[in-house]
Motif scaffolding. Structure first.
Motif, PDB file in Angstrom:
ATOM      1  N   ALA A  49       0.981  -1.004  -0.226  1.00 20.41           N
ATOM      2  CA  ALA A  49       0.324   0.107  -0.415  1.00 20.41           C
ATOM      3  C   ALA A  49       0.598   1.039  -0.192  1.00 20.41           C
ATOM      4  N   ASP A  50       0.590   2.197  -0.906  1.00 19.32           N
ATOM      5  CA  ASP A  50       1.598   3.539  -0.916  1.00 19.32           C
ATOM      6  C   ASP A  50       0.327   4.741  -1.329  1.00 19.32           C
ATOM      7  N   GLY A  51      -0.529   4.606  -0.509  1.00 18.98           N
ATOM      8  CA  GLY A  51      -1.320   5.435  -0.577  1.00 18.98           C
ATOM      9  C   GLY A  51      -3.057   5.266   0.546  1.00 18.98           C
ATOM     10  N   LEU A  52      -4.173   5.669  -0.175  1.00 18.18           N
ATOM     11  CA  LEU A  52      -5.283   6.114   0.798  1.00 18.18           C
ATOM     12  C   LEU A  52      -6.027   4.887  -0.844  1.00 18.18           C
ATOM     13  N   GLU A  53      -6.639   4.020  -0.409  1.00 25.96           N
ATOM     14  CA  GLU A  53      -7.005   3.331  -1.707  1.00 25.96           C
ATOM     15  C   GLU A  53      -7.528   1.550  -0.645  1.00 25.96           C
ATOM     16  N   PRO A  54      -9.180   0.777  -1.582  1.00 25.01           N
ATOM     17  CA  PRO A  54      -9.221   0.437  -1.229  1.00 25.01           C
ATOM     18  C   PRO A  54      -8.342  -1.097  -0.730  1.00 25.01           C
ATOM     19  N   ILE A  55      -8.761  -1.699   0.342  1.00 24.39           N
ATOM     20  CA  ILE A  55      -7.520  -2.536   0.385  1.00 24.39           C
ATOM     21  C   ILE A  55      -8.123  -4.105  -0.076  1.00 24.39           C
ATOM     22  N   ALA A  56      -9.458  -4.037  -1.151  1.00 24.75           N
ATOM     23  CA  ALA A  56     -10.317  -5.336  -1.637  1.00 24.75           C
ATOM     24  C   ALA A  56      -9.657  -5.007  -2.807  1.00 24.75           C
ATOM     25  N   HIS A  57      -9.144  -5.832  -4.128  1.00 25.64           N
ATOM     26  CA  HIS A  57      -8.660  -5.737  -5.092  1.00 25.64           C
ATOM     27  C   HIS A  57      -9.331  -7.061  -5.229  1.00 25.64           C
ATOM     28  N   PRO A  58      -9.986  -7.314  -6.846  1.00 24.45           N
ATOM     29  CA  PRO A  58     -10.575  -6.238  -6.676  1.00 24.45           C
ATOM     30  C   PRO A  58     -11.751  -5.177  -6.405  1.00 24.45           C
ATOM     31  N   TRP A  59     -11.825  -3.807  -6.635  1.00 26.80           N
ATOM     32  CA  TRP A  59     -12.949  -3.026  -5.388  1.00 26.80           C
ATOM     33  C   TRP A  59     -14.104  -3.548  -6.231  1.00 26.80           C
TER      34      TRP A  59
END
Length: 222
Positions: A49-59
């Motif tokens: 993780a390198d920023g604010l983003e969903p933890i689920a992939h794919p979203w």
């Protein structure tokens, strides 16, 4: 199960958990996002993780709809609270310099929306979904619409330890969102020539989904 228990102050975890449950109880299907801990610039929640983003992939824009699950997830870690645009709301993104003068005309037009103040000098006016941005607004700097395929962060999420906060809490408007068309009409009336010439008119926007889809039109992405 999402994550292990994480050492964070109980007050912080309690605030985030209570907010997450409140959103779910009112039909806002949310997803956990990456987060930072006090005193660290690193992001946590999933590897790399390198920023604010969903933890689920794919979203998935389906989100968490069960309050018990929301309680469990946000008790374990201080995840960011992310809301997919499209299913329930869209977000009209405007520079804060413009938003400060909009409350009264929006109230007069009976279309006062829940409003989030972001750490990036922008406001998010939450409206009914599916309405494209008006052409005259799309041409203005710093104004855009977050639609299906994008997400927004909800308070008390932080970014770089700076908070997202409510300018107009959804509780204050009965957890309803106004017509996007009505809000855009009021906004278009407020975009004066003096504002267009302002050096502060443009502003940075919100993060996109990890795969870069952006359902909105107009400026303000980064």
């Amino acid at each position: 199960m999402i994550g292990r228990f994480h050492p964070e102050p109980g007050r912080l975890l309690g605030e985030i958990r209570d907010a997450a449950m409140d959103y779910v109880e009112h039909g806002w299907h949310i997803q956990p996002g990456t987060y930072q801990v006090h005193g660290s610039r690193h992001w946590h929640g999933h590897p790399h993780a390198d920023g604010l983003e969903p933890i689920a992939h794919p979203w998935s824009d389906a989100g968490i709809a069960d309050t018990d699950l929301a309680c469990e997830v946000w008790t374990r870690r201080p995840y960011a609270i992310l809301l997919a645009c499209g299913p329930v709301v869209d977000a009209l993104e405007i520079p804060a310099a413009l938003g400060a003068g909009l409350t009264q005309p929006l109230r007069a037009a009976d279309c006062l929306p829940p409003t989030v103040v972001t750490p990036f000098g922008t406001w998010l006016l939450l409206t009914s979904p599916g309405e494209p941005i008006r052409l005259d607004l799309a041409q203005q700097p710093g104004i855009g619409v977050r639609r299906r395929g994008t997400w927004i962060a909800l308070p008390p999420t932080t970014h770089g330890h700076l908070p997202y906060r409510w300018r107009m809490h959804p509780r204050a408007v009965g957890w309803s969102v106004p017509s996007a068309r009505a809000v855009q009409h009021v906004l278009a009336e407020a975009v004066t020539p003096a504002y267009r010439r302002s050096p502060h008119a443009g502003a940075a926007g919100l993060a996109r989904l990890p795969f870069g889809q952006d359902g909105g039109s107009g400026g303000g992405t980064r």
